[in-house]
Design a protein around this motif. Structure first.
Motif, PDB file in Angstrom:
ATOM      1  N   PHE A 150       2.290 -10.278  -8.077  1.00  0.00           N
ATOM      2  CA  PHE A 150       1.263 -11.239  -8.497  1.00  0.00           C
ATOM      3  C   PHE A 150      -0.073 -10.545  -8.749  1.00  0.00           C
ATOM      4  CE2 PHE A 150       3.832 -14.262  -5.683  1.00  0.00           C
ATOM      5  CZ  PHE A 150       4.561 -14.743  -6.760  1.00  0.00           C
ATOM      6  N   GLY A 151      -0.594 -10.750  -9.939  1.00  0.00           N
ATOM      7  CA  GLY A 151      -1.927 -10.233 -10.275  1.00  0.00           C
ATOM      8  C   GLY A 151      -2.011  -8.720 -10.275  1.00  0.00           C
ATOM      9  N   MET A 152      -0.891  -8.049 -10.400  1.00  0.00           N
ATOM     10  CA  MET A 152      -0.871  -6.590 -10.300  1.00  0.00           C
ATOM     11  C   MET A 152      -0.797  -5.901 -11.660  1.00  0.00           C
ATOM     12  SD  MET A 152      -0.978  -5.872  -7.097  1.00  0.00           S
ATOM     13  CE  MET A 152      -0.341  -4.229  -6.882  1.00  0.00           C
ATOM     14  N   MET A 183      -4.270  -4.971   4.501  1.00  0.00           N
ATOM     15  CA  MET A 183      -3.682  -6.057   3.696  1.00  0.00           C
ATOM     16  C   MET A 183      -2.263  -6.405   4.180  1.00  0.00           C
ATOM     17  SD  MET A 183      -5.802  -7.009   1.148  1.00  0.00           S
ATOM     18  CE  MET A 183      -7.042  -6.384   0.004  1.00  0.00           C
ATOM     19  N   GLY A 189       2.161  -5.325  -3.681  1.00  0.00           N
ATOM     20  CA  GLY A 189       0.724  -5.571  -3.832  1.00  0.00           C
ATOM     21  C   GLY A 189       0.399  -6.940  -3.273  1.00  0.00           C
ATOM     22  N   CYS A 190       0.859  -7.160  -2.028  1.00  0.00           N
ATOM     23  CA  CYS A 190       0.816  -8.507  -1.431  1.00  0.00           C
ATOM     24  C   CYS A 190      -0.601  -9.006  -1.174  1.00  0.00           C
ATOM     25  CB  CYS A 190       1.609  -8.527  -0.126  1.00  0.00           C
ATOM     26  SG  CYS A 190       0.998  -7.320   1.074  1.00  0.00           S
ATOM     27  N   GLY A 191      -1.592  -8.094  -1.099  1.00  0.00           N
ATOM     28  CA  GLY A 191      -2.938  -8.528  -0.728  1.00  0.00           C
ATOM     29  C   GLY A 191      -2.890  -9.238   0.618  1.00  0.00           C
ATOM     30  N   CYS A 207       2.408   1.537   0.868  1.00  0.00           N
ATOM     31  CA  CYS A 207       2.740   2.592  -0.102  1.00  0.00           C
ATOM     32  C   CYS A 207       1.877   2.469  -1.346  1.00  0.00           C
ATOM     33  CB  CYS A 207       4.223   2.555  -0.450  1.00  0.00           C
ATOM     34  SG  CYS A 207       4.632   1.674  -1.908  1.00  0.00           S
ATOM     35  N   ASP A 208       1.762   3.548  -2.069  1.00  0.00           N
ATOM     36  CA  ASP A 208       1.054   3.536  -3.353  1.00  0.00           C
ATOM     37  C   ASP A 208       2.105   3.393  -4.447  1.00  0.00           C
ATOM     38  OD1 ASP A 208      -0.213   4.057  -5.730  1.00  0.00           O
ATOM     39  OD2 ASP A 208      -1.404   5.722  -4.956  1.00  0.00           O
ATOM     40  N   LEU A 209       2.097   2.242  -5.090  1.00  0.00           N
ATOM     41  CA  LEU A 209       3.117   1.975  -6.106  1.00  0.00           C
ATOM     42  C   LEU A 209       2.979   2.907  -7.312  1.00  0.00           C
ATOM     43  CD1 LEU A 209       2.956  -1.925  -6.007  1.00  0.00           C
ATOM     44  CD2 LEU A 209       4.847  -0.500  -5.203  1.00  0.00           C
ATOM     45  N   THR A 210       1.799   3.474  -7.504  1.00  0.00           N
ATOM     46  CA  THR A 210       1.598   4.366  -8.656  1.00  0.00           C
ATOM     47  C   THR A 210       2.341   5.677  -8.457  1.00  0.00           C
ATOM     48  OG1 THR A 210      -0.666   3.546  -8.670  1.00  0.00           O
ATOM     49  CG2 THR A 210      -0.187   5.342 -10.170  1.00  0.00           C
ATOM     50  N   TRP A 228     -14.235  -7.384  -2.421  1.00  0.00           N
ATOM     51  CA  TRP A 228     -13.177  -7.875  -3.300  1.00  0.00           C
ATOM     52  C   TRP A 228     -12.798  -9.323  -2.922  1.00  0.00           C
ATOM     53  CZ3 TRP A 228      -8.067  -9.531  -2.663  1.00  0.00           C
ATOM     54  CH2 TRP A 228      -7.431  -9.850  -3.869  1.00  0.00           C
ATOM     55  N   TYR A 235      -9.939  -0.479  -2.767  1.00  0.00           N
ATOM     56  CA  TYR A 235      -9.508  -1.359  -1.672  1.00  0.00           C
ATOM     57  C   TYR A 235      -9.482  -0.595  -0.349  1.00  0.00           C
ATOM     58  CZ  TYR A 235      -7.807  -4.166  -5.598  1.00  0.00           C
ATOM     59  OH  TYR A 235      -7.716  -4.880  -6.759  1.00  0.00           O
ATOM     60  N   ASP A 240       1.779  -3.040   0.335  1.00  0.00           N
ATOM     61  CA  ASP A 240       0.472  -2.858  -0.290  1.00  0.00           C
ATOM     62  C   ASP A 240      -0.021  -1.452   0.053  1.00  0.00           C
ATOM     63  OD1 ASP A 240      -1.776  -5.138  -1.351  1.00  0.00           O
ATOM     64  OD2 ASP A 240      -2.640  -3.263  -0.629  1.00  0.00           O
ATOM     65  N   VAL A 241      -0.986  -0.997  -0.713  1.00  0.00           N
ATOM     66  CA  VAL A 241      -1.553   0.322  -0.450  1.00  0.00           C
ATOM     67  C   VAL A 241      -2.445   0.287   0.804  1.00  0.00           C
ATOM     68  CG1 VAL A 241      -3.679   0.088  -1.814  1.00  0.00           C
ATOM     69  CG2 VAL A 241      -2.475   2.261  -1.777  1.00  0.00           C
ATOM     70  N   LYS A 262      -0.207 -16.075  -1.522  1.00  0.00           N
ATOM     71  CA  LYS A 262       0.787 -16.591  -2.485  1.00  0.00           C
ATOM     72  C   LYS A 262       2.199 -16.402  -1.931  1.00  0.00           C
ATOM     73  CE  LYS A 262      -2.150 -15.722  -6.437  1.00  0.00           C
ATOM     74  NZ  LYS A 262      -2.852 -14.472  -6.728  1.00  0.00           N
TER      75      LYS A 262
HETATM   76  C1  LIG Z   1      -5.619  -8.041  -7.489  1.00  0.00           C
HETATM   77  S1  LIG Z   1      -5.038  -7.839  -5.838  1.00  0.00           S
HETATM   78  C2  LIG Z   1      -3.591  -8.895  -5.858  1.00  0.00           C
HETATM   79  C3  LIG Z   1      -3.238  -9.384  -4.483  1.00  0.00           C
HETATM   80  C4  LIG Z   1      -2.168 -10.473  -4.411  1.00  0.00           C
HETATM   81  N1  LIG Z   1      -0.907 -10.053  -5.026  1.00  0.00           N
HETATM   82  C5  LIG Z   1      -2.673 -11.753  -5.027  1.00  0.00           C
HETATM   83  O1  LIG Z   1      -2.189 -12.124  -6.092  1.00  0.00           O
HETATM   84  O2  LIG Z   1      -3.557 -12.380  -4.455  1.00  0.00           O
HETATM   85  C6  LIG Z   1      -4.414  -6.228  -5.899  1.00  0.00           C
HETATM   86  C7  LIG Z   1      -3.722  -5.726  -4.628  1.00  0.00           C
HETATM   87  O3  LIG Z   1      -3.029  -4.539  -4.984  1.00  0.00           O
HETATM   88  C8  LIG Z   1      -3.222  -3.559  -4.003  1.00  0.00           C
HETATM   89  N2  LIG Z   1      -3.097  -2.279  -4.690  1.00  0.00           N
HETATM   90  C9  LIG Z   1      -3.988  -1.688  -5.530  1.00  0.00           C
HETATM   91  N3  LIG Z   1      -3.498  -0.535  -5.986  1.00  0.00           N
HETATM   92  C10 LIG Z   1      -2.277  -0.391  -5.434  1.00  0.00           C
HETATM   93  C11 LIG Z   1      -1.280   0.605  -5.510  1.00  0.00           C
HETATM   94  N4  LIG Z   1      -1.448   1.695  -6.253  1.00  0.00           N
HETATM   95  N5  LIG Z   1      -0.135   0.447  -4.805  1.00  0.00           N
HETATM   96  C12 LIG Z   1       0.043  -0.666  -4.023  1.00  0.00           C
HETATM   97  N6  LIG Z   1      -0.862  -1.641  -3.903  1.00  0.00           N
HETATM   98  C13 LIG Z   1      -2.013  -1.506  -4.601  1.00  0.00           C
HETATM   99  C14 LIG Z   1      -4.592  -3.826  -3.430  1.00  0.00           C
HETATM  100  O4  LIG Z   1      -4.739  -3.313  -2.126  1.00  0.00           O
HETATM  101  C15 LIG Z   1      -4.653  -5.363  -3.485  1.00  0.00           C
HETATM  102  O5  LIG Z   1      -4.161  -5.942  -2.309  1.00  0.00           O
END
Ligand SMILES: C[S@@+](CC[C@H](N)C(=O)[O-])C[C@H]1O[C@@H](n2cnc3c(N)ncnc32)[C@H](O)[C@@H]1O
Length: 332
Positions: A165-167, A120, A88-90, A142-145, A46, A37, A115-116, A94
């Motif tokens: 959502f979707g994470m 986004m 991970g709001c994208g 931030c990086d949630l990992t 994406w 991303y 979000d990372v 939503k």
């Molecule tokens: C599959 S999308 C989901 C977006 C949104 N929640 C949705 O449902 O439409 C994944 C999102 O997670 C973010 N992401 C990926 N790895 C991440 C991380 N390690 N920490 C935080 N955000 C992350 C991406 O930038 C992307 O916006």
């Protein structure tokens, strides 16, 4: 043009840490998903993929499932003020729908899009400003990992509603769920969605959803990372497989298999891949509703209610803090 805004950047996304994570991904040959991303090009690919394949864009019933979850969460929250934390709001589509319902329900709403990707969080902020004033919005990168102090940073003044959502498909559950659980206090709720394997036969359900990954748009998106590092398509082949993951769950994994040697150099560090070597680019866990409930219970999160799309391929789960640790179950 709108006015400038403050964005809080966690050290997990400081340049030196991002560089370290990139080198680590290449060293371990397992890519941190955040690198899919990173660039404008990847984000566009994406978004095109999401537009073409995401059930929330193409399946009215799936959208209705989210709507039911949002309404239930709105009805459940009794406090007048609520902090929504979108992990991970994208692009925030939503979360914004949820914010609208909370506002229509008479709540004063505060929102932390997290979000990372800076792009986004700013996109999610822009969407949210249609619903709430700028001073109620706190963009957070931030990086949630790798961030391990979210609990001390995301301190809220009001009961909170955490969205995820979707994470979950793209995280190792044992790495992310303790962090998620630490953000859900006794007065808080978690709205969680997961892509699911449909049907009663888990293995057959996994086979059914495989084409959702093994297709030209996904291949194009995932390959961008390697191509940008100088890998050529003819260096090997991207292959998708279904394999067993943690806690009796299954996942789709995409690996690039090198068919000829390739050397990559990043800031004077050299990485060599030989014929037969692989690099894992992506994985996506697909759970079933029962597996989601059992997995969350391991981390003291209790599913209050759930809504499953008729396709069986996506579910929304309203959760709260459970009183005890997860039980042993058939999937242990
Ligand atoms: C599959 S999308 C989901 C977006 C949104 N929640 C949705 O449902 O439409 C994944 C999102 O997670 C973010 N992401 C990926 N790895 C991440 C991380 N390690 N920490 C935080 N955000 C992350 C991406 O930038 C992307 O916006």
């Amino acid at each position: 043009m709108s006015s400038a805004t403050n964005v809080l950047i966690h050290p997990s996304q400081f340049p030196e840490q991002v560089r370290h994570d990139l080198l680590e991904s290449l060293r371990t040959r397992r890519l941190n998903h955040k690198f899919h991303y990173d660039s404008v090009k990847q984000t566009q690919k994406w978004l095109a993929l999401h537009q073409a394949c995401s059930p929330t864009r193409n399946d009215a019933d799936c959208r209705a499932v989210y709507e039911k979850g949002f309404k239930a969460a709105t009805a459940q929250i009794k406090s007048r003020r609520v902090d929504v934390i979108g992990l991970g709001c994208g692009g925030g589509q939503k979360d914004t729908r949820l914010l609208k319902l909370l506002k229509a329900g008479g709540k004063e709403v505060f929102y932390t899009p997290c979000d990372v990707s800076t792009a986004m969080v700013l996109t999610a902020r822009k969407a949210a400003l249609a619903v709430l004033p700028a001073e109620h919005c706190f963009p957070f990168v931030c990086d949630l990992t790798t961030a391990d102090d979210l609990q001390t940073i995301l301190v809220t003044r009001h009961p909170s509603l955490v969205t995820f959502f979707g994470m979950i498909p793209n995280f190792e559950p044992q790495a992310i769920l303790p962090k998620l659980a630490s953000l859900v206090g006794p007065k808080d709720y978690l709205l969680f969605s997961a892509n699911l394997a449909p049907g009663a036969d888990y293995a057959a359900g996994m086979k059914r959803i495989l084409p959702q990954y093994d297709n030209p748009l996904t291949r194009d998106w995932l390959m961008t990372f390697l191509l940008d590092l100088g890998v050529e398509r003819r260096d090997g082949k991207l292959q998708f497989e279904i394999e067993d993951g943690r806690f009796g769950s299954k996942r789709v994994v995409a690996r690039f298999h090198f068919h000829r040697p390739r050397r990559m150099e990043i800031e004077s560090q050299v990485f060599r891949f030989a014929n037969g070597d692989t690099i894992q680019l992506f994985f996506s866990y697909r759970y079933t509703p029962d597996r989601v409930g059992n997995l969350l219970a391991r981390y003291r999160l209790r599913v209050r209610d759930q809504w499953i799309a008729k396709s069986g391929e996506e579910g929304v789960f309203l959760c709260e803090r459970g009183s005890r640790c997860g039980k042993a179950n058939a999937f242990s």
